[in-house]
Motif scaffolding. Sequence first.
Motif, PDB file in Angstrom:
ATOM      1  N   ASP A  34       2.926   4.121   3.313  1.00  0.00           N
ATOM      2  CA  ASP A  34       3.154   3.311   2.121  1.00  0.00           C
ATOM      3  C   ASP A  34       4.098   2.191   2.535  1.00  0.00           C
ATOM      4  OD1 ASP A  34       4.002   2.166  -0.252  1.00  0.00           O
ATOM      5  OD2 ASP A  34       4.093   4.064  -1.337  1.00  0.00           O
ATOM      6  N   LEU A  35       3.610   0.963   2.446  1.00  0.00           N
ATOM      7  CA  LEU A  35       4.426  -0.192   2.849  1.00  0.00           C
ATOM      8  C   LEU A  35       5.765  -0.233   2.116  1.00  0.00           C
ATOM      9  CD1 LEU A  35       2.108  -3.332   2.955  1.00  0.00           C
ATOM     10  CD2 LEU A  35       3.707  -2.589   4.708  1.00  0.00           C
ATOM     11  N   LEU A  36       5.772   0.278   0.893  1.00  0.00           N
ATOM     12  CA  LEU A  36       6.989   0.192   0.080  1.00  0.00           C
ATOM     13  C   LEU A  36       8.019   1.241   0.480  1.00  0.00           C
ATOM     14  CD1 LEU A  36       5.133  -0.510  -3.252  1.00  0.00           C
ATOM     15  CD2 LEU A  36       6.331  -2.156  -1.814  1.00  0.00           C
ATOM     16  N   THR A  84      -2.222   0.373   9.292  1.00  0.00           N
ATOM     17  CA  THR A  84      -1.678   1.334   8.325  1.00  0.00           C
ATOM     18  C   THR A  84      -2.173   0.994   6.926  1.00  0.00           C
ATOM     19  OG1 THR A  84       0.339   0.068   7.860  1.00  0.00           O
ATOM     20  CG2 THR A  84       0.436   1.629   9.683  1.00  0.00           C
ATOM     21  N   ASP A  85      -2.291   2.017   6.113  1.00  0.00           N
ATOM     22  CA  ASP A  85      -2.687   1.811   4.716  1.00  0.00           C
ATOM     23  C   ASP A  85      -2.238   3.024   3.909  1.00  0.00           C
ATOM     24  OD1 ASP A  85      -4.873  -0.353   3.449  1.00  0.00           O
ATOM     25  OD2 ASP A  85      -4.626   1.479   2.259  1.00  0.00           O
ATOM     26  N   ILE A  86      -2.173   2.827   2.610  1.00  0.00           N
ATOM     27  CA  ILE A  86      -1.781   3.914   1.713  1.00  0.00           C
ATOM     28  C   ILE A  86      -2.994   4.788   1.372  1.00  0.00           C
ATOM     29  CG2 ILE A  86      -2.212   2.649  -0.449  1.00  0.00           C
ATOM     30  CD1 ILE A  86       0.442   3.695  -1.512  1.00  0.00           C
ATOM     31  N   GLU A 139     -11.272  -3.312   9.308  1.00  0.00           N
ATOM     32  CA  GLU A 139     -11.880  -4.571   9.765  1.00  0.00           C
ATOM     33  C   GLU A 139     -10.847  -5.541  10.341  1.00  0.00           C
ATOM     34  OE1 GLU A 139     -12.651  -2.803   7.152  1.00  0.00           O
ATOM     35  OE2 GLU A 139     -14.745  -3.066   6.528  1.00  0.00           O
ATOM     36  N   GLU A 140      -9.662  -5.594   9.715  1.00  0.00           N
ATOM     37  CA  GLU A 140      -8.634  -6.537  10.181  1.00  0.00           C
ATOM     38  C   GLU A 140      -8.073  -6.164  11.567  1.00  0.00           C
ATOM     39  OE1 GLU A 140      -5.603  -8.396   7.374  1.00  0.00           O
ATOM     40  OE2 GLU A 140      -4.425  -6.843   8.343  1.00  0.00           O
ATOM     41  N   PRO A 141      -7.573  -4.928  11.770  1.00  0.00           N
ATOM     42  CA  PRO A 141      -7.061  -4.619  13.119  1.00  0.00           C
ATOM     43  C   PRO A 141      -8.141  -4.674  14.200  1.00  0.00           C
ATOM     44  CG  PRO A 141      -7.055  -2.662  11.712  1.00  0.00           C
ATOM     45  CD  PRO A 141      -7.315  -3.837  10.825  1.00  0.00           C
ATOM     46  N   SER A 182       6.476  -1.660  -8.513  1.00  0.00           N
ATOM     47  CA  SER A 182       6.566  -2.733  -7.514  1.00  0.00           C
ATOM     48  C   SER A 182       5.353  -3.666  -7.567  1.00  0.00           C
ATOM     49  CB  SER A 182       6.663  -2.142  -6.105  1.00  0.00           C
ATOM     50  OG  SER A 182       7.827  -1.379  -5.979  1.00  0.00           O
ATOM     51  N   TYR A 183       4.338  -3.296  -8.322  1.00  0.00           N
ATOM     52  CA  TYR A 183       3.118  -4.113  -8.403  1.00  0.00           C
ATOM     53  C   TYR A 183       3.129  -4.966  -9.662  1.00  0.00           C
ATOM     54  CZ  TYR A 183       1.257  -1.369  -4.585  1.00  0.00           C
ATOM     55  OH  TYR A 183       1.079  -0.794  -3.362  1.00  0.00           O
ATOM     56  N   LYS A 184       2.405  -6.071  -9.634  1.00  0.00           N
ATOM     57  CA  LYS A 184       2.344  -6.947 -10.808  1.00  0.00           C
ATOM     58  C   LYS A 184       1.687  -6.191 -11.951  1.00  0.00           C
ATOM     59  CE  LYS A 184       2.320 -11.246  -8.233  1.00  0.00           C
ATOM     60  NZ  LYS A 184       1.482 -12.133  -7.452  1.00  0.00           N
ATOM     61  N   ARG A 199      -2.186  -9.299   5.118  1.00  0.00           N
ATOM     62  CA  ARG A 199      -2.939 -10.286   4.317  1.00  0.00           C
ATOM     63  C   ARG A 199      -3.562  -9.616   3.096  1.00  0.00           C
ATOM     64  NH1 ARG A 199      -7.456 -11.788   7.652  1.00  0.00           N
ATOM     65  NH2 ARG A 199      -7.659 -13.712   6.470  1.00  0.00           N
ATOM     66  N   ASN A 200      -3.526 -10.345   1.992  1.00  0.00           N
ATOM     67  CA  ASN A 200      -4.157  -9.882   0.749  1.00  0.00           C
ATOM     68  C   ASN A 200      -3.591  -8.542   0.269  1.00  0.00           C
ATOM     69  OD1 ASN A 200      -6.202 -12.109   0.737  1.00  0.00           O
ATOM     70  ND2 ASN A 200      -6.778 -11.119   2.657  1.00  0.00           N
ATOM     71  N   VAL A 201      -2.320  -8.356   0.469  1.00  0.00           N
ATOM     72  CA  VAL A 201      -1.621  -7.145   0.002  1.00  0.00           C
ATOM     73  C   VAL A 201      -0.428  -7.569  -0.866  1.00  0.00           C
ATOM     74  CG1 VAL A 201      -0.405  -5.044   0.683  1.00  0.00           C
ATOM     75  CG2 VAL A 201      -2.211  -5.953   2.167  1.00  0.00           C
ATOM     76  N   ALA A 211      -0.767  -4.348   8.560  1.00  0.00           N
ATOM     77  CA  ALA A 211      -0.171  -3.620   7.426  1.00  0.00           C
ATOM     78  C   ALA A 211      -1.044  -3.806   6.186  1.00  0.00           C
ATOM     79  CB  ALA A 211       1.241  -4.157   7.181  1.00  0.00           C
ATOM     80  N   GLY A 212      -1.592  -2.695   5.680  1.00  0.00           N
ATOM     81  CA  GLY A 212      -2.562  -2.780   4.571  1.00  0.00           C
ATOM     82  C   GLY A 212      -3.921  -3.124   5.144  1.00  0.00           C
ATOM     83  N   CYS A 213      -4.402  -2.259   6.048  1.00  0.00           N
ATOM     84  CA  CYS A 213      -5.581  -2.607   6.879  1.00  0.00           C
ATOM     85  C   CYS A 213      -6.892  -2.184   6.237  1.00  0.00           C
ATOM     86  CB  CYS A 213      -5.446  -1.976   8.257  1.00  0.00           C
ATOM     87  SG  CYS A 213      -5.634  -0.172   8.229  1.00  0.00           S
ATOM     88  N   VAL A 263     -10.929  -4.399  -0.854  1.00  0.00           N
ATOM     89  CA  VAL A 263     -11.897  -5.394  -0.351  1.00  0.00           C
ATOM     90  C   VAL A 263     -11.443  -5.979   0.987  1.00  0.00           C
ATOM     91  CG1 VAL A 263     -13.024  -7.604  -0.870  1.00  0.00           C
ATOM     92  CG2 VAL A 263     -12.369  -6.043  -2.734  1.00  0.00           C
ATOM     93  N   THR A 264     -12.341  -6.027   1.944  1.00  0.00           N
ATOM     94  CA  THR A 264     -12.011  -6.614   3.246  1.00  0.00           C
ATOM     95  C   THR A 264     -13.289  -6.965   3.991  1.00  0.00           C
ATOM     96  OG1 THR A 264     -10.703  -6.292   5.266  1.00  0.00           O
ATOM     97  CG2 THR A 264     -11.879  -4.353   4.425  1.00  0.00           C
ATOM     98  N   LYS A 265     -13.156  -7.592   5.128  1.00  0.00           N
ATOM     99  CA  LYS A 265     -14.301  -7.979   5.957  1.00  0.00           C
ATOM    100  C   LYS A 265     -13.806  -8.256   7.376  1.00  0.00           C
ATOM    101  CE  LYS A 265     -16.457 -11.021   3.249  1.00  0.00           C
ATOM    102  NZ  LYS A 265     -17.010 -12.340   2.942  1.00  0.00           N
TER     103      LYS A 265
HETATM  104  C1  LIG Z   1      -7.351  -6.298  -0.354  1.00  0.00           C
HETATM  105  S1  LIG Z   1      -7.057  -5.106   0.901  1.00  0.00           S
HETATM  106  C2  LIG Z   1      -6.654  -6.172   2.251  1.00  0.00           C
HETATM  107  C3  LIG Z   1      -7.236  -5.681   3.565  1.00  0.00           C
HETATM  108  C4  LIG Z   1      -7.013  -6.625   4.743  1.00  0.00           C
HETATM  109  N1  LIG Z   1      -5.606  -6.805   4.999  1.00  0.00           N
HETATM  110  C5  LIG Z   1      -7.697  -7.961   4.512  1.00  0.00           C
HETATM  111  O1  LIG Z   1      -7.010  -8.943   4.239  1.00  0.00           O
HETATM  112  O2  LIG Z   1      -8.911  -8.030   4.596  1.00  0.00           O
HETATM  113  C6  LIG Z   1      -5.458  -4.469   0.410  1.00  0.00           C
HETATM  114  C7  LIG Z   1      -5.084  -3.173   1.104  1.00  0.00           C
HETATM  115  O3  LIG Z   1      -3.688  -2.929   0.920  1.00  0.00           O
HETATM  116  C8  LIG Z   1      -3.511  -1.550   0.734  1.00  0.00           C
HETATM  117  N2  LIG Z   1      -2.242  -1.318   0.036  1.00  0.00           N
HETATM  118  C9  LIG Z   1      -1.910  -1.625  -1.238  1.00  0.00           C
HETATM  119  N3  LIG Z   1      -0.659  -1.205  -1.501  1.00  0.00           N
HETATM  120  C10 LIG Z   1      -0.199  -0.598  -0.368  1.00  0.00           C
HETATM  121  C11 LIG Z   1       1.019   0.040  -0.019  1.00  0.00           C
HETATM  122  N4  LIG Z   1       2.022   0.156  -0.893  1.00  0.00           N
HETATM  123  N5  LIG Z   1       1.137   0.536   1.229  1.00  0.00           N
HETATM  124  C12 LIG Z   1       0.140   0.416   2.126  1.00  0.00           C
HETATM  125  N6  LIG Z   1      -1.043  -0.164   1.865  1.00  0.00           N
HETATM  126  C13 LIG Z   1      -1.202  -0.675   0.620  1.00  0.00           C
HETATM  127  C14 LIG Z   1      -4.706  -1.138  -0.089  1.00  0.00           C
HETATM  128  O4  LIG Z   1      -4.953   0.260  -0.010  1.00  0.00           O
HETATM  129  C15 LIG Z   1      -5.821  -1.985   0.529  1.00  0.00           C
HETATM  130  O5  LIG Z   1      -6.510  -1.287   1.537  1.00  0.00           O
END
Ligand SMILES: C[S@@+](CC[C@H](N)C(=O)[O-])C[C@H]1O[C@@H](n2cnc3c(N)ncnc32)[C@H](O)[C@@H]1O
Length: 259
Positions: A185-187, A130-132, A101-103, A14-16, A202-204, A95-97, A61-63
């Motif tokens: 897992d978002l997927l 949530t995150d994987i 920092e984001e929530p 599912s990933y690039k 964001r950024n996921v 989603a993908g936190c 990566v996040t902030k």
């Molecule tokens: C670049 S960070 C983005 C964090 C935050 N959303 C932000 O924008 O600062 C991407 C996050 O997505 C999570 N991620 C990637 N694939 C995922 C999946 N299938 N299910 C849940 N989380 C996932 C990664 O573990 C990572 O913590």
Amino acid sequence: MDKITRDRGFQCSSYKDKCLRRRIAVRIRARGVSGCAEYSGMLDSDPREYERLMRSLTVNVTKFFRNWETYSAIDQKVVPALMERDEREIRVWSAGCSSGEEPYSIGILMDRHSRANGGERLESISIVGTDIDTDCLGEAERAVYAESALRDTPADLREHYFPKIAELRTMLPEVRRLVTFEVRDLLHFQPPFEDAHLIVCRNVIIYLERAAQDALFAHFHKTLAPGGFLVLGKVETLLGESRGLFSPVNARERIFRKM
Ligand SMILES: C[S@@+](CC[C@H](N)C(=O)[O-])C[C@H]1O[C@@H](n2cnc3c(N)ncnc32)[C@H](O)[C@@H]1O
């Protein structure tokens, strides 16, 4: 890739492909092995290297307040609308936190808005990150951060919400208690609750193949309550059929509302 999916349940398909290959190549170079076969053997014998690879593949990566303009738009357009909703609970899903920092950033905006308006809505706020990545979620629960995580945070928010203890910044308990974390897992399309009022992702999605992106947007649409908000931020946007499911609230910051 098949090995990673088999061993870790991480849905590589599912990933690039290009992104994944690049990150695996970086790890192969970092460990100085001759190629994929040798590296595959190393993954079997060195669980720490496997963890490092997984961290690199998921990109953590996040902030706090990453891209302040997006948070400013959330503060002006989304938070007041959420607080005005006539519901017992206001449900927010990050989603993908990553490490929280984001929530927590959303929690700060909601706490500030609520206190400025008498504080009555504070009890009804429920934010789930949530995150994987379980290690990241462990850091999120500890809620102790290095100064660098706050580089994008306005000074007034930083000083009020992050008491400094021994060179580290600790999230104020008032905001901590608004936020909980769950491994997802978002997927697998299992939201932390039905009828979310705000989903921030964001950024996921940028790392996903188009088919997975489309499926995720449909899933977000299903999970949102009528009129619920979806925040994608600057990097991602709705594509194809999913554009017909939402109306734009702020086109620049990619904030949408369920139609
Ligand atoms: C670049 S960070 C983005 C964090 C935050 N959303 C932000 O924008 O600062 C991407 C996050 O997505 C999570 N991620 C990637 N694939 C995922 C999946 N299938 N299910 C849940 N989380 C996932 C990664 O573990 C990572 O913590």
